[in-house]
Design a protein around this motif. Sequence first.
Motif, PDB file in Angstrom:
ATOM      1  N   VAL A 150       0.853  -1.190   0.000  1.00 45.34           N
ATOM      2  CA  VAL A 150       0.000   0.000   0.000  1.00 45.34           C
ATOM      3  C   VAL A 150       0.889   1.241   0.000  1.00 45.34           C
ATOM      4  O   VAL A 150       1.729   1.418   0.895  1.00 45.34           O
ATOM      5  CB  VAL A 150      -0.939   0.045   1.217  1.00 45.34           C
ATOM      6  N   PHE A 151       0.701   2.092  -0.999  1.00 47.93           N
ATOM      7  CA  PHE A 151       1.475   3.326  -1.150  1.00 47.93           C
ATOM      8  C   PHE A 151       0.625   4.530  -0.751  1.00 47.93           C
ATOM      9  O   PHE A 151      -0.616   4.491  -0.822  1.00 47.93           O
ATOM     10  CB  PHE A 151       1.934   3.500  -2.600  1.00 47.93           C
ATOM     11  N   LEU A 152       1.286   5.604  -0.366  1.00 47.89           N
ATOM     12  CA  LEU A 152       0.616   6.877  -0.109  1.00 47.89           C
ATOM     13  C   LEU A 152       0.660   7.702  -1.384  1.00 47.89           C
ATOM     14  O   LEU A 152       1.734   7.877  -1.987  1.00 47.89           O
ATOM     15  CB  LEU A 152       1.314   7.617   1.024  1.00 47.89           C
ATOM     16  N   GLY A 153      -0.495   8.192  -1.813  1.00 41.95           N
ATOM     17  CA  GLY A 153      -0.563   9.012  -3.017  1.00 41.95           C
ATOM     18  C   GLY A 153      -1.092  10.406  -2.726  1.00 41.95           C
ATOM     19  O   GLY A 153      -1.923  10.585  -1.825  1.00 41.95           O
ATOM     20  N   GLU A 154      -0.617  11.394  -3.483  1.00 43.14           N
ATOM     21  CA  GLU A 154      -1.099  12.771  -3.368  1.00 43.14           C
ATOM     22  C   GLU A 154      -1.698  13.198  -4.704  1.00 43.14           C
ATOM     23  O   GLU A 154      -1.069  13.031  -5.766  1.00 43.14           O
ATOM     24  CB  GLU A 154       0.035  13.721  -2.977  1.00 43.14           C
ATOM     25  N   ILE A 155      -2.883  13.761  -4.665  1.00 45.64           N
ATOM     26  CA  ILE A 155      -3.595  14.133  -5.883  1.00 45.64           C
ATOM     27  C   ILE A 155      -2.928  15.343  -6.544  1.00 45.64           C
ATOM     28  O   ILE A 155      -2.631  16.343  -5.890  1.00 45.64           O
ATOM     29  CB  ILE A 155      -5.068  14.459  -5.577  1.00 45.64           C
ATOM     30  N   VAL A 156      -2.714  15.221  -7.847  1.00 46.87           N
ATOM     31  CA  VAL A 156      -2.168  16.342  -8.621  1.00 46.87           C
ATOM     32  C   VAL A 156      -3.136  16.791  -9.714  1.00 46.87           C
ATOM     33  O   VAL A 156      -2.994  17.884 -10.254  1.00 46.87           O
ATOM     34  CB  VAL A 156      -0.803  15.980  -9.248  1.00 46.87           C
ATOM     35  N   GLN A 157      -4.116  15.935 -10.037  1.00 43.75           N
ATOM     36  CA  GLN A 157      -5.042  16.298 -11.118  1.00 43.75           C
ATOM     37  C   GLN A 157      -6.281  15.416 -11.030  1.00 43.75           C
ATOM     38  O   GLN A 157      -6.208  14.251 -10.632  1.00 43.75           O
ATOM     39  CB  GLN A 157      -4.358  16.096 -12.476  1.00 43.75           C
ATOM     40  N   THR A 158      -7.426  15.980 -11.382  1.00 45.57           N
ATOM     41  CA  THR A 158      -8.658  15.207 -11.462  1.00 45.57           C
ATOM     42  C   THR A 158      -8.923  14.823 -12.909  1.00 45.57           C
ATOM     43  O   THR A 158      -8.371  15.414 -13.836  1.00 45.57           O
ATOM     44  CB  THR A 158      -9.853  15.999 -10.908  1.00 45.57           C
ATOM     45  N   GLY A 159      -9.784  13.841 -13.093  1.00 46.15           N
ATOM     46  CA  GLY A 159     -10.111  13.383 -14.438  1.00 46.15           C
ATOM     47  C   GLY A 159     -11.274  12.422 -14.391  1.00 46.15           C
ATOM     48  O   GLY A 159     -11.984  12.321 -13.379  1.00 46.15           O
ATOM     49  N   ASP A 160     -11.471  11.702 -15.465  1.00 51.93           N
ATOM     50  CA  ASP A 160     -12.584  10.759 -15.566  1.00 51.93           C
ATOM     51  C   ASP A 160     -12.103   9.335 -15.324  1.00 51.93           C
ATOM     52  O   ASP A 160     -10.970   8.980 -15.667  1.00 51.93           O
ATOM     53  CB  ASP A 160     -13.228  10.837 -16.957  1.00 51.93           C
ATOM     54  N   VAL A 161     -12.974   8.526 -14.743  1.00 52.86           N
ATOM     55  CA  VAL A 161     -12.691   7.102 -14.572  1.00 52.86           C
ATOM     56  C   VAL A 161     -12.586   6.460 -15.950  1.00 52.86           C
ATOM     57  O   VAL A 161     -13.447   6.673 -16.807  1.00 52.86           O
ATOM     58  CB  VAL A 161     -13.805   6.421 -13.750  1.00 52.86           C
ATOM     59  N   ILE A 162     -11.531   5.684 -16.166  1.00 56.94           N
ATOM     60  CA  ILE A 162     -11.356   5.059 -17.478  1.00 56.94           C
ATOM     61  C   ILE A 162     -11.394   3.536 -17.402  1.00 56.94           C
ATOM     62  O   ILE A 162     -11.348   2.868 -18.419  1.00 56.94           O
ATOM     63  CB  ILE A 162     -10.023   5.509 -18.136  1.00 56.94           C
ATOM     64  N   GLY A 163     -11.483   2.996 -16.210  1.00 53.65           N
ATOM     65  CA  GLY A 163     -11.555   1.549 -16.049  1.00 53.65           C
ATOM     66  C   GLY A 163     -12.995   1.078 -15.962  1.00 53.65           C
ATOM     67  O   GLY A 163     -13.936   1.877 -15.920  1.00 53.65           O
ATOM     68  N   VAL A 164     -13.184  -0.234 -15.907  1.00 51.39           N
ATOM     69  CA  VAL A 164     -14.525  -0.817 -15.834  1.00 51.39           C
ATOM     70  C   VAL A 164     -14.713  -1.629 -14.551  1.00 51.39           C
ATOM     71  O   VAL A 164     -15.789  -2.185 -14.344  1.00 51.39           O
ATOM     72  CB  VAL A 164     -14.797  -1.720 -17.058  1.00 51.39           C
ATOM     73  N   GLU A 165     -13.692  -1.652 -13.695  1.00 55.59           N
ATOM     74  CA  GLU A 165     -13.766  -2.497 -12.509  1.00 55.59           C
ATOM     75  C   GLU A 165     -14.431  -1.798 -11.330  1.00 55.59           C
ATOM     76  O   GLU A 165     -14.761  -2.440 -10.331  1.00 55.59           O
ATOM     77  CB  GLU A 165     -12.363  -2.972 -12.116  1.00 55.59           C
ATOM     78  N   THR A 166     -14.624  -0.473 -11.410  1.00 54.96           N
ATOM     79  CA  THR A 166     -15.276   0.273 -10.340  1.00 54.96           C
ATOM     80  C   THR A 166     -16.432   1.089 -10.911  1.00 54.96           C
ATOM     81  O   THR A 166     -16.412   1.472 -12.084  1.00 54.96           O
ATOM     82  CB  THR A 166     -14.280   1.218  -9.640  1.00 54.96           C
ATOM     83  N   ASP A 167     -17.450   1.350 -10.044  1.00 57.46           N
ATOM     84  CA  ASP A 167     -18.609   2.086 -10.539  1.00 57.46           C
ATOM     85  C   ASP A 167     -18.984   3.289  -9.670  1.00 57.46           C
ATOM     86  O   ASP A 167     -20.032   3.901  -9.878  1.00 57.46           O
ATOM     87  CB  ASP A 167     -19.812   1.149 -10.704  1.00 57.46           C
ATOM     88  N   ALA A 168     -18.136   3.628  -8.695  1.00 57.52           N
ATOM     89  CA  ALA A 168     -18.376   4.819  -7.880  1.00 57.52           C
ATOM     90  C   ALA A 168     -17.071   5.222  -7.195  1.00 57.52           C
ATOM     91  O   ALA A 168     -16.206   4.378  -6.934  1.00 57.52           O
ATOM     92  CB  ALA A 168     -19.462   4.565  -6.840  1.00 57.52           C
TER      93      ALA A 168
END
Length: 205
Positions: A150-168
């Motif tokens: 498990v890594f720690l991530g910091e948001i740098v940009q928003t965008g659209d979901v491009i995968g199909v494995e999640t729905d929310a």
Amino acid sequence: MPTNRRLDQAKRLLALAQTGLHYTTGVFDKERYEEIAAIAYEQIADIASMETAKVAELFAFESGYANPKLDVRCAVFDEAGRILLVREAADGLWSLPGGWADVGLSPADNAAKEVREESGYTVDIVRLLAAWDTARHPHPPSVFHIWKLVFLGEIVQTGDVIGVETDAVEFFELDALPPLSLGRIMPEQIRRLDALRRGTDVDFD
């Protein structure tokens, strides 16, 4: 014998058979390892209440020296201290963005890719928070032996979901977590990750 111990023994038996099939050059040894694998399939199927053929199908592409599977996830917190979770389409439950590591990418690159695909957020990977053996945590039993990074991530940009494995996608307060996909992440692990991000320690098994 406890179910988890029986399952661990069956998985170990299957790993020995897989490794044996990889290295053996003898016809008779091959037959013996295949028989051992078949016995392990039956044991796992009995413990997991699955059909033996379905278990064999799960392991159909497992070959070579047997190794644990690597599950790479990313913990992303907003300024209010809420955790980013995605809802898994497969079971309708929530988890940290992540999944099986892909060949050709580093663990950190895998984590960033999973966040981008499953949540739409682009993140910088800050550091590793935890390296867990799921067998040493109270996850539901799995037919696979899984290590979780498990890594720690910091948001740098928003965008659209491009995968199909999640729905929310949503941020949650740590004391108001939604129903979690416990095979992927557990409430106490999320709380531990929150504590780890505030210091410099890395959890490992």
